[in-house]
Scaffold this active site. Structure first.
Site, PDB file in Angstrom:
ATOM      1  N   TYR A   1       0.365  -0.967  -0.250  1.00 35.00           N
ATOM      2  CA  TYR A   1       0.054  -0.067   0.181  1.00 35.00           C
ATOM      3  C   TYR A   1       0.749   1.359   0.267  1.00 35.00           C
ATOM      4  O   TYR A   1       0.215   2.581   0.109  1.00 35.00           O
ATOM      5  CB  TYR A   1      -1.103  -0.372   1.429  1.00 35.00           C
ATOM      6  CG  TYR A   1      -1.702  -1.119   1.351  1.00 35.00           C
ATOM      7  CD1 TYR A   1      -2.284  -2.037   0.357  1.00 35.00           C
ATOM      8  CD2 TYR A   1      -2.654  -1.136   2.600  1.00 35.00           C
ATOM      9  CE1 TYR A   1      -2.587  -3.274   0.223  1.00 35.00           C
ATOM     10  CE2 TYR A   1      -4.005  -2.259   2.446  1.00 35.00           C
ATOM     11  CZ  TYR A   1      -3.542  -3.225   1.910  1.00 35.00           C
ATOM     12  OH  TYR A   1      -4.814  -3.963   1.350  1.00 35.00           O
TER      13      TYR A   1
ATOM     14  N   HIS B   1       0.490 -11.748   2.147  1.00 29.48           N
ATOM     15  CA  HIS B   1      -0.770 -11.134   1.292  1.00 29.48           C
ATOM     16  C   HIS B   1      -1.120 -12.132   0.602  1.00 29.48           C
ATOM     17  O   HIS B   1      -2.491 -12.009   0.494  1.00 29.48           O
ATOM     18  CB  HIS B   1       0.038  -9.736   0.922  1.00 29.48           C
ATOM     19  CG  HIS B   1      -0.993  -8.534   0.674  1.00 29.48           C
ATOM     20  ND1 HIS B   1      -0.595  -7.267   0.315  1.00 29.48           N
ATOM     21  CD2 HIS B   1      -2.175  -8.360   0.722  1.00 29.48           C
ATOM     22  CE1 HIS B   1      -1.732  -6.361  -0.121  1.00 29.48           C
ATOM     23  NE2 HIS B   1      -2.816  -7.406   0.413  1.00 29.48           N
TER      24      HIS B   1
END
Length: 278
Positions: free
Chosen positions: A50, A108
């Site tokens: 991010y 992730h």
């Protein structure tokens, strides 16, 4: 109203709703996160990819809230699944946030074609031993990936964060998680830019309850036993998204919402069984 907590399989706790930070970057991102913490959210969900871990750490410090009250999470990217690289990445993430530890840290994506997610998992186990992380978790893992973690390390994650919303309820995956003591957490709980928020059935339920459609969907998650991760940059919407603990959906509501499931309900471009994330 205080957000209730959920106890994980390692004895740690998380709030029953988490604030998402995807695409909240820079000064504007810090402002949005600070607003969320100020209106009562206790958890921030971030990731290396991010590119906002620095903003997350800044928001935590600027909030003035005691660190032990908050739950801060980040995630390991697929390109850093090698054991040593994973540990270094976790250290770098901590340096960027300027925090001493993460409450949660995830793999992730499993990246099964790369085949190194067990190596990455062992790195997370070591990072927990070193005090870098309080609880270790995964995102987008299927049963075969989780079974391999258990077989090769003896450790299952505390959370499996998956795509989940009324068009894609993931009944089988949620059941597998539940049966193995893993909390299901939902990314894109409101279906991103889909037409969920204008769905006639959901609008009817919301009108009867005097709530908004988004609140009905987030309450649906809570009653499923899922922990949703909504995101909004506006204080008014942030407050509404967390205000889901003063009403309940009926069994009939839950049955009707279950009927919204679609074969093509997934928002992601690929299935996690094949997805390669870098």
């Amino acid at each position: 109203m205080t957000i209730p907590t959920v106890t994980l399989n390692d004895g740690t706790t998380i709030p029953a709703i988490t604030f998402g930070t995807y695409k909240l970057n820079g000064a504007a991102g810090v402002e949005a996160m600070n607003s969320a913490l100020n209106v009562g959210y206790d958890a921030l969900d971030s990731a290396f990819n991010y590119e906002n871990e620095g903003a997350v750490g800044r928001a935590v410090r600027e909030s003035g809230r005691p660190r032990e009250e908050l739950r801060v999470a980040s995630k390991l990217p697929g390109r850093h699944h090698d054991y040593d690289a994973a540990l270094t990445t976790i250290e770098e993430s901590l340096y960027r946030t300027q925090l001493d530890y993460f409450d949660l840290y995830y793999i992730h994506w499993p990246n099964p074609k790369q085949g190194k997610y067990v190596e990455a998992w062992k790195a997370l186990i070591e990072a927990k031993k070193r005090g870098y992380i309080r609880s270790i978790a995964v995102c987008n893992f299927l049963p075969e990936h989780l079974e391999r973690l258990k077989a090769e390390t003896g450790v299952l994650p505390s959370i499996n964060q998956i795509e989940l919303h009324p068009y894609f309820p993931q009944d089988d995956m949620r059941k597998w998680n539940h049966d193995h003591g893993i909390i299901t957490q939902a990314w894109s709980p409101l279906g991103r830019a889909s037409d969920l928020l204008t769905n006639p059935l959901l609008k009817t339920i919301a009108e009867r309850l005097g709530k908004e459609v988004g609140q009905v969907i987030l309450r649906w998650h809570h009653q499923l036993g899922s922990v949703p991760i909504p995101k909004s940059a506006t204080p008014e919407r942030q407050i509404k998204n967390r205000s889901i603990f003063d009403f309940a959906l009926t069994e009939d509501d839950m049955t009707k919402i279950a009927s919204l499931a679609r074969a093509d309900g997934r928002l992601a471009d690929q299935d996690p069984a094949t997805y390669e994330e870098f």
